[in-house]
Design an enzyme around this catalytic site. Structure first.
Site, PDB file in Angstrom:
ATOM      1  CG  ASP A 183       8.481  16.830  85.591  1.00 23.83           C
ATOM      2  OD1 ASP A 183       8.029  18.023  84.784  1.00 23.83           O
ATOM      3  OD2 ASP A 183       8.068  16.810  86.672  1.00 23.83           O
ATOM      4  N   GLY A 223       2.636  15.197  92.129  1.00 26.48           N
ATOM      5  CA  GLY A 223       2.289  13.781  91.476  1.00 26.48           C
ATOM      6  C   GLY A 223       2.866  12.817  91.801  1.00 26.48           C
TER       7      GLY A 223
END
Length: 723
Positions: free
Chosen positions: A552, A434
């Site tokens: 993340d 992403g």
């Protein structure tokens, strides 16, 4: 007479059969431990999930050792194995705790947490004098803690949190001299925290009295708990008075949580207090001083009075100054200015000579060796700014990129190359996510770099935001963080150029390119990887210009070089992606097709590294998210099991919830060999180190984010392992 003999013979044989039957039943009857356990089954409401919890609890068995949730052990000198553990947690059982459990004299662990048990704890339970761990949290238990609880001479773990216990905290706890964890949070305990008991608890590692109705002041002798680690949690009570300065004597790695009380006065500025953030003291209206944004009234008065009083004193002095004294003062002023100039020149040349980093000791620079890696906290405390002046020239040069068709801007002065050189270079796709496609590009001088393609969107206004964000990322310079070297902005292309890390990411190192478990990673290598990642993440949290939240953390974002040093990657990209406004993976090529998209890389599976609070829609990333994610990475290094494997995957490594699985193993005191990666079992000498890292990982993965330590504390704790 003839009929009597046969009848008497029949009666005789009947009694023999009955007697033999009774003897046979007695010989094969359930053991006393089993009978005591059946009292627990009887004490549970039949409306509960009794069938599931007690499905194989059969009173006709000779021993309870095969029953679900029951652990047994052979005791020297006894013929039958005895019950040493009861673990029936999270079964939605409703009932009371029977006093008969106190007859289990060899019982060591009682684990009934996360059920609906009600009533009080029977004092007879403490007749089971072998008990050392009691986990009753998450029930509806009430009443007070029986003073006889310390009749248990081996009691180490007592977790009664999230119940309805009331009354004072008993002073008798001072007799629990082996106690290591005392967790009484989220109850209705009232009165003062007792003084005079904490000195005796020299083995206490964790103390959590949060979310009760406790009042009064914090006892001075809590400062004697020299073994405390993690967080001292006294939050959400009604504590008042000043914070004892003696608490600064507690370990410097300890975190405080004193928020939501009625504490007053100035926060002490000594010892472990200097390592605390503002969240530790929030919602204490009368509390002031650093790190809160509220200065103390005495300081304000002192500072407000001095300007008013100083001029009058100065005027009075000047009235009596002689011409000779005025000349002497002028000469002294000139000498001071000259000295300041010399100091500035010296600092300028010193900084130029040490452009690679910041000195912590006067001898070692930040960024060169493993020893210097530990200096980043010192560098941060001394105002290390990563030489922001280096970015001024690229910022000016970047203005041209926003006006025209695009320009390559080098952030690092020592790392220069031309756009044409990048276009002509050989390129290989490393991956796609992403955050865009990542290529390995080998420049003309043979130096490889990683190029990330972000997307095509963004207007002139967004361009300025992009440059600001890139400059913030470019200021991050740490040996365990991937270094951004240059960037490119054009209306149809946005690129980030960073160092290429040669050995892939932690996922490939742990599992190999084929996804199979690796057998080559020794304990020392895993510990090195964990320490390096902790240092890099702690630097991002504490010392980077933006105090970055990564958001993340997972093995694929921890890159490994050929020396097995860790490098945190992909920080700050969320903001850049939002600025470009495009989905990078939707673009058809790279710089007009100069670097074609070679293959499709599967997106990663569901991210099970996220903290529980991070999974709620609309939640914003925090540093405590990163701490939790890092804890899961540590568990993966320790166990060799991945929490990201698909439930449909047929593999022995499959663990639906790695954190829960490890916690359950420790609660049930399973052997370390049942949880650790079998590869590490060959390194017997590392057992203590492995156990220490397990405890760090469990602290990181606490469900309550406020209980989790800061990454700085995590890094410091890991650095002590193996030294």
């Amino acid at each position: 007479m003839k009929n009597w003999l046969p009848f008497s013979t029949t009666i005789f044989f009947f009694y023999v059969v009955v007697y033999l039957g009774i003897c046979t039943k007695l010989t094969h009857s359930l053991t006393p431990d089993g009978l005591s356990l059946l009292s627990l089954k009887s004490a549970v409401d039949q409306m509960s999930d009794v069938g599931l919890a007690f499905s194989n609890w059969n009173e006709n068995d000779t021993t309870p050792c095969g029953w679900s949730g029951i652990s047994c052990m052979n005791i020297t000198g006894l013929s039958d194995p005895r019950v040493v553990g009861i673990a029936i947690a999270g079964r939605n059982l409703r009932g009371y705790i029977p006093s008969e459990l106190g007859t289990l004299v060899y019982l060591r662990r009682l684990n009934l947490h996360s059920n609906n048990f009600y009533g009080s704890i029977p004092s007879q339970l403490f007749n089971a004098t072998s008990l050392h761990s009691i986990f009753l949290y998450g029930n509806n238990l009430s009443g007070s803690i029986p003073p006889s609880i310390c009749n248990l001479p081996r009691l180490q773990n007592l977790d009664l949190s999230n119940n309805s216990f009331s009354g004072p905290i008993p002073k008798a706890l001072k007799n629990c001299k082996q106690l290591q964890r005392l967790i009484l949070a989220r109850n209705k305990f009232s009165g003062k925290i007792p003084a005079g008991i904490w000195t005796a608890l020299e083995n206490l590692l964790q103390l959590d009295l949060s979310a009760n109705d406790l009042n009064g002041s914090i006892p001075e002798d809590i400062s004697e708990l020299g073994s405390l680690s993690g967080t001292l949690n006294l939050s959400f009570n009604h504590l008042s008075g000043q914070i004892p300065k003696s608490l600064g004597n507690l370990p410097v790695t300890l975190s405080f949580d004193l928020k939501n009380n009625n504490l007053s006065g100035e926060i002490p500025q000594t010892g472990s207090f200097t390592n605390q953030g503002p969240t530790a003291f929030l919602n204490n209206p009368l509390l002031c001083g650093f790190p809160l944004q509220k200065t103390c009234r005495n300081s304000e008065q002192g500072s407000s009075q001095s300007p008013n009083s100083a001029p009058s004193a100065e005027n009075n002095t000047r009235k009596g100054l002689s011409p000779g004294l005025i000349i002497l003062i002028s000469v002294a002023d000139a000498a001071g200015v000259a000295l300041a100039g010399l100091v500035i020149v010296y600092i300028y040349w010193k900084r130029k000579d040490n452009s690679n980093g910041c000195s912590c000791t006067g001898k070692t620079k930040l960024g060169g060796t493993q020893k210097s890696d530990l200096c980043f906290f010192c560098a941060c405390a001394n105002g290390f700014k990563n030489e922001e002046s280096e970015l001024e020239e690229p910022a000016e040069k970047a203005q041209k990129g926003g006006e025209g068709g695009g320009e390559l801007v080098a952030i690092d002065k020592g790392f220069t190359f031309e756009l044409d050189e990048l276009l002509r270079a050989s390129a290989y796709v490393l991956g796609k996510s992403g955050f865009g496609i990542v290529y390995k590009v080998v420049l003309g001088n043979g130096i490889p770099v990683a190029v990330r393609r972000l997307g095509e969107g963004g207007d002139q206004q967004r361009y300025k935001e992009f440059v600001a964000e890139v400059q913030a990322i470019g200021r991050v310079k740490h040996p365990n963080v991937v270094r951004l070297r240059a960037y490119y902005w054009a209306p149809d292309e946005k690129l980030l150029i960073s160092d290429f890390i040669s050995n892939g990411n932690l996922t490939s190192v742990l599992r190999g390119r084929s996804g199979q478990a690796s057998t080559s990673l020794s304990w020392s290598t895993r510990l090195k990887i964990g320490k390096g990642a902790a240092r890099g993440l702690a630097y991002l949290h504490e010392c980077s210009p933006r105090k970055f939240v990564h958001g993340d953390i997972k093995p694929s974002n921890i890159l490994i070089d050929n020396e097995f040093q860790s490098h945190i990657s992909d920080f700050g990209l969320n903001r850049l992606i939002s600025i470009t406004g495009d989905n990078p993976s939707s673009s058809g090529g790279f710089m007009g097709g100069a670097l074609p998209y070679l293959k499709t890389v599967q997106t990663e599976r569901a991210n099970n590294y996220k903290a529980p609070e991070a999974r709620a829609p609309g939640s914003r990333p925090t540093q405590k998210w990163d701490v939790y994610s890092f804890g899961v990475v540590l568990l993966e290094l320790l166990t060799g099991k991945s929490p990201e494997l698909s439930p449909t995957t047929s593999t022995s490594l499959e663990v639906p919830d790695l954190v829960r699985w490890v916690r359950k193993g420790f609660e049930e005191e399973k052997p370390l060999s049942d949880m650790v990666d079998p590869v590490l079992l060959q390194e017997v000498h590392a057992k203590k180190e492995v156990l220490a890292v397990f405890h760090v990982a469990l602290a990181c993965t606490e469900a309550d984010p406020e209980i989790r330590p800061r990454m700085k504390t995590v890094s410091e704790n890991l650095e002590r392992v193996g030294t």
